[in-house]
Design a protein around this motif. Structure first.
Motif, PDB file in Angstrom:
ATOM      1  N   LEU A  19       2.374   1.678  -3.430  1.00 32.58           N
ATOM      2  CA  LEU A  19       1.395   2.132  -4.424  1.00 32.58           C
ATOM      3  C   LEU A  19       1.094   3.622  -4.289  1.00 32.58           C
ATOM      4  CD1 LEU A  19      -1.145  -0.835  -4.481  1.00 32.58           C
ATOM      5  CD2 LEU A  19       0.414  -0.136  -6.324  1.00 32.58           C
ATOM      6  N   ASP A  63       0.829  -1.208   0.000  1.00 30.11           N
ATOM      7  CA  ASP A  63       0.000   0.000   0.000  1.00 30.11           C
ATOM      8  C   ASP A  63       0.863   1.257   0.000  1.00 30.11           C
ATOM      9  OD1 ASP A  63      -2.393  -1.354  -0.055  1.00 30.11           O
ATOM     10  OD2 ASP A  63      -2.696  -1.280   2.120  1.00 30.11           O
ATOM     11  N   SER A 102      -5.115   2.376  -6.091  1.00 26.00           N
ATOM     12  CA  SER A 102      -6.027   1.494  -5.345  1.00 26.00           C
ATOM     13  C   SER A 102      -5.626   0.039  -5.548  1.00 26.00           C
ATOM     14  CB  SER A 102      -7.463   1.715  -5.800  1.00 26.00           C
ATOM     15  OG  SER A 102      -7.604   1.318  -7.147  1.00 26.00           O
ATOM     16  N   ARG A 103      -6.119  -0.796  -4.669  1.00 33.20           N
ATOM     17  CA  ARG A 103      -5.852  -2.234  -4.778  1.00 33.20           C
ATOM     18  C   ARG A 103      -6.999  -3.007  -4.155  1.00 33.20           C
ATOM     19  NH1 ARG A 103      -6.305  -4.274   0.332  1.00 33.20           N
ATOM     20  NH2 ARG A 103      -5.119  -3.114   1.850  1.00 33.20           N
ATOM     21  N   ARG A 104      -7.125  -4.269  -4.575  1.00 33.10           N
ATOM     22  CA  ARG A 104      -8.090  -5.175  -3.946  1.00 33.10           C
ATOM     23  C   ARG A 104      -7.467  -6.565  -3.867  1.00 33.10           C
ATOM     24  NH1 ARG A 104     -11.480  -7.930  -8.087  1.00 33.10           N
ATOM     25  NH2 ARG A 104     -10.813  -7.020 -10.051  1.00 33.10           N
ATOM     26  N   ALA A 117      -3.840  -4.443  -8.379  1.00 32.38           N
ATOM     27  CA  ALA A 117      -3.620  -3.024  -8.092  1.00 32.38           C
ATOM     28  C   ALA A 117      -3.800  -2.204  -9.360  1.00 32.38           C
ATOM     29  CB  ALA A 117      -2.221  -2.814  -7.531  1.00 32.38           C
ATOM     30  N   ASP A 118      -4.390  -1.036  -9.200  1.00 30.56           N
ATOM     31  CA  ASP A 118      -4.545  -0.082 -10.293  1.00 30.56           C
ATOM     32  C   ASP A 118      -3.499   1.020 -10.103  1.00 30.56           C
ATOM     33  OD1 ASP A 118      -5.353   1.468 -12.371  1.00 30.56           O
ATOM     34  OD2 ASP A 118      -7.361   1.891 -11.579  1.00 30.56           O
ATOM     35  N   GLU A 160      -3.607  -3.193 -15.219  1.00 29.78           N
ATOM     36  CA  GLU A 160      -3.563  -3.380 -13.763  1.00 29.78           C
ATOM     37  C   GLU A 160      -2.405  -4.321 -13.451  1.00 29.78           C
ATOM     38  OE1 GLU A 160      -8.038  -2.836 -12.086  1.00 29.78           O
ATOM     39  OE2 GLU A 160      -7.527  -4.815 -12.832  1.00 29.78           O
ATOM     40  N   ILE A 163      -2.964  -9.754  -5.186  1.00 33.84           N
ATOM     41  CA  ILE A 163      -3.578  -8.429  -5.107  1.00 33.84           C
ATOM     42  C   ILE A 163      -3.639  -7.864  -6.517  1.00 33.84           C
ATOM     43  CG2 ILE A 163      -3.323  -6.097  -4.184  1.00 33.84           C
ATOM     44  CD1 ILE A 163      -1.494  -7.581  -2.034  1.00 33.84           C
TER      45      ILE A 163
END
Length: 154
Positions: free
Chosen positions: A74, A71, A124-126, A118-119, A97, A116
């Motif tokens: 990023l 995080d 952002s990430r999910r 990530a954009d 991504e 994960i």
């Protein structure tokens, strides 16, 4: 003299009561041994579950710490360069991504795998995957000779 009918031997003799007491004692000892055996199996199983939960919690904490590092990377000005400085992660480019994956060892036979998506444009990430997995592939070493299975007979 005449013998009375009620003066015969009693139907319930002293030896019978001793046999009944011995049988009851044997039953109690058997139940005690079975209870002890069951309690020891339960203790062993509970210890294995506790060890597994401890290993999972430790691996999950390490994975969360690595996720915090991701995080932070990023949110930096050069996210790709910052991600490459993090140890033991793989970055794959998928349709604008990034798929970031890493593995945390739990035990000698299990790992915690995290993926994960990530954009990089908005930082952002999910989390796509957070699962336990086997550390190595299972391979069949032997076959069992079963009737009709086609195995050669000696």
């Amino acid at each position: 003299m005449r013998k009375k009918k009620n003066e015969s031997w009693p139907g319930f003799q002293i030896g019978t009561s001793y046999l009944l007491v011995i049988f009851v004692i044997l039953c109690l000892v058997t139940f005690a041994v079975l209870s002890l055996s069951s309690a020891l199996k339960d203790q062993s199983y509970t210890q294995k579950v506790a060890d597994h939960q401890t290993a999972y919690a430790s691996a999950s904490a390490k994975a969360s710490a690595r996720l915090a590092d991701i995080d932070t990377a990023l949110q930096s000005e050069t996210p790709y360069m910052a991600l490459q400085e993090i140890n033991d992660i793989t970055i794959t480019d998928e349709n604008s991504e990034w798929l970031i994956s890493y593995t945390i060892p739990m035990t000698d036979s299990q790992n915690l795998e995290v993926s994960i998506l990530a954009d990089p444009s908005d930082g952002s990430r999910r989390v796509v995957c957070w699962k336990e997995a086997a550390a190595s592939q299972w391979t069949q070493r032997t076959t069992l000779p079963v009737l009709g299975s086609g195995a050669s007979e000696n």
